[in-house]
Design a protein around this motif. Sequence first.
Motif, PDB file in Angstrom:
ATOM      1  N   UNK A 126       0.767  -1.359   0.025  1.00  0.00           N
ATOM      2  CA  UNK A 126      -0.152  -0.145   0.079  1.00  0.00           C
ATOM      3  C   UNK A 126       0.725   1.307  -0.164  1.00  0.00           C
TER       4      UNK A 126
ATOM      5  N   UNK B 248     -12.972  -1.179  -5.536  1.00  0.00           N
ATOM      6  CA  UNK B 248     -12.108  -0.645  -4.379  1.00  0.00           C
ATOM      7  C   UNK B 248     -10.618  -1.190  -4.635  1.00  0.00           C
ATOM      8  N   UNK B 249      -9.902  -0.209  -5.228  1.00  0.00           N
ATOM      9  CA  UNK B 249      -8.601  -0.771  -5.566  1.00  0.00           C
ATOM     10  C   UNK B 249      -7.814  -1.209  -4.692  1.00  0.00           C
ATOM     11  N   UNK B 250      -7.771  -1.236  -3.490  1.00  0.00           N
ATOM     12  CA  UNK B 250      -7.258  -1.698  -2.395  1.00  0.00           C
ATOM     13  C   UNK B 250      -7.470  -3.227  -2.413  1.00  0.00           C
ATOM     14  N   UNK B 251      -8.507  -3.611  -2.720  1.00  0.00           N
ATOM     15  CA  UNK B 251      -8.768  -5.114  -2.793  1.00  0.00           C
ATOM     16  C   UNK B 251      -8.017  -6.050  -3.766  1.00  0.00           C
TER      17      UNK B 251
ATOM     18  N   UNK C 216      -1.779 -11.310  -3.617  1.00  0.00           N
ATOM     19  CA  UNK C 216      -1.302 -11.983  -2.590  1.00  0.00           C
ATOM     20  C   UNK C 216      -1.873 -13.417  -2.592  1.00  0.00           C
ATOM     21  N   UNK C 217      -3.387 -13.709  -2.602  1.00  0.00           N
ATOM     22  CA  UNK C 217      -3.928 -15.096  -2.609  1.00  0.00           C
ATOM     23  C   UNK C 217      -3.186 -15.819  -3.889  1.00  0.00           C
TER      24      UNK C 217
ATOM     25  N   UNK D 223     -15.770 -10.945  -8.264  1.00  0.00           N
ATOM     26  CA  UNK D 223     -14.623 -11.474  -7.771  1.00  0.00           C
ATOM     27  C   UNK D 223     -13.968 -12.159  -8.898  1.00  0.00           C
TER      28      UNK D 223
ATOM     29  N   UNK E 174     -10.333 -11.409 -11.063  1.00  0.00           N
ATOM     30  CA  UNK E 174      -9.262 -12.624 -11.076  1.00  0.00           C
ATOM     31  C   UNK E 174      -8.873 -12.511 -12.553  1.00  0.00           C
TER      32      UNK E 174
ATOM     33  N   UNK F  84     -12.802 -16.508  -1.990  1.00  0.00           N
ATOM     34  CA  UNK F  84     -12.709 -16.091  -3.246  1.00  0.00           C
ATOM     35  C   UNK F  84     -13.846 -15.589  -3.871  1.00  0.00           C
TER      36      UNK F  84
ATOM     37  N   UNK G 287      -9.719   5.703  -3.227  1.00  0.00           N
ATOM     38  CA  UNK G 287      -9.906   4.896  -4.349  1.00  0.00           C
ATOM     39  C   UNK G 287      -9.399   3.463  -3.946  1.00  0.00           C
ATOM     40  N   UNK G 288      -8.715   3.521  -2.886  1.00  0.00           N
ATOM     41  CA  UNK G 288      -8.257   1.998  -2.242  1.00  0.00           C
ATOM     42  C   UNK G 288      -9.505   1.583  -1.653  1.00  0.00           C
ATOM     43  N   UNK G 289     -10.373   2.245  -1.178  1.00  0.00           N
ATOM     44  CA  UNK G 289     -11.348   1.488  -0.204  1.00  0.00           C
ATOM     45  C   UNK G 289     -11.072   1.629   1.065  1.00  0.00           C
TER      46      UNK G 289
ATOM     47  N   UNK H 147     -10.516  -9.085   4.509  1.00  0.00           N
ATOM     48  CA  UNK H 147     -10.219  -9.980   3.447  1.00  0.00           C
ATOM     49  C   UNK H 147      -8.859 -10.548   3.679  1.00  0.00           C
ATOM     50  N   UNK H 148      -7.847  -9.812   3.889  1.00  0.00           N
ATOM     51  CA  UNK H 148      -6.622 -10.234   4.264  1.00  0.00           C
ATOM     52  C   UNK H 148      -6.601 -11.261   5.450  1.00  0.00           C
TER      53      UNK H 148
ATOM     54  N   UNK I 193      -4.758  -6.032  -3.734  1.00  0.00           N
ATOM     55  CA  UNK I 193      -3.520  -6.482  -3.166  1.00  0.00           C
ATOM     56  C   UNK I 193      -3.874  -8.164  -2.600  1.00  0.00           C
ATOM     57  N   UNK I 194      -4.778  -7.845  -1.799  1.00  0.00           N
ATOM     58  CA  UNK I 194      -5.209  -9.101  -0.984  1.00  0.00           C
ATOM     59  C   UNK I 194      -5.288 -10.562  -2.238  1.00  0.00           C
TER      60      UNK I 194
ATOM     61  N   UNK J 113     -10.485  -4.153   3.397  1.00  0.00           N
ATOM     62  CA  UNK J 113      -8.933  -4.655   3.076  1.00  0.00           C
ATOM     63  C   UNK J 113      -8.539  -5.687   4.052  1.00  0.00           C
TER      64      UNK J 113
ATOM     65  N   UNK K  32       1.625  -3.669  -8.935  1.00  0.00           N
ATOM     66  CA  UNK K  32       0.030  -3.403  -8.411  1.00  0.00           C
ATOM     67  C   UNK K  32      -0.681  -2.220  -8.497  1.00  0.00           C
TER      68      UNK K  32
END
Lengths: 183, 115
Positions: free
Chosen positions: A29, B48-51, B57-58, B16, B20, A178, A49-51, A59-60, B53-54, A56, B34
């Motif tokens: 990030x 949401x651009x932040x999602x 990662x997965x 989702x 992917x 997923x 824009x990341x949310x 989900x992680x 990265x997870x 986040x 990224x």
Amino acid sequence: MNKQEFLNRLEALLQNMPEDERQDILYDYEEHFQNGTASGKNEAEIAASLGSPQTIAKEIMASYQVAQAAKEASPGNILKAVLATVSLGFINLVFVLGPLLAIAGVLFALYSVALALIAAPVVMLADIALPANLSRVLSRIFTSMISLGTGLLLGIGMISATRWIIYVFLKYLRFNIEIIKGE
Amino acid sequence: MKAELGVVIINVQFKKGVLEMCVLVLTAEHDTYGYELANKISEKFLIAEGTIYPLLRRMTVEGYFETYLSESPDGPPRKYYRLTAKGRTYMTEMIKEWKVFSQGVDNIIAEGLKE
């Protein structure tokens, strides 16, 4: 929210992860913010824009907890994985907790049967009234052996069945993560 | 109630899965980082651009990507994602499924609205 606020909040939400993994995630990030700034956006825009960090982090954490449970399938780890997956969306109360309770119920019942079969001989043999006739004693002993054998077999079978069920269930959780988006 | 649940599931599953596939396709020709991925996808539709990265990662853990750090001219080193052979196979499969799916939807639309 500026960059530091975003990163701090995310870091706080990922408290339960190992330090190196958390830093690795935060770096993604941080990099994102720096790339965004370099292309002329301000920090608040990028953060928007990341949310939300909550979305986040959820989900992680869900992926992380499921991976942990797969590594070491202790009841605590499985519970954490289930809770993290449920937190991804209200809908998962139905899709995760439902099957889990059903499976746990069946497992519990079968283990109880196995235990009862193993324990039954103790009662049967202790119950033989002395002096007893030979045929009665023999019949008790044979019944006890059958009961003990069946109980042990069922118990052993249940242990490997449980392992397999946990494996499949974790796979299902991963599949579920997923599909379900945390919003 | 049941129908509503179904709709919600299809929606999220849709989003989702598609995300992917986009990520896989965008790394097919050249390695990507990224921010570039997030930018390219959010140009086309709202996420949401932040999602991302997870997700990356997965997918890396699942062996679809390999990552490496590379210096950038303006800013910090970037984490690049390289599609693995496994990832490429997975992508091809997904695209095949997607085509069947979208063709089916197109046909339904065409037949339903032809008057």
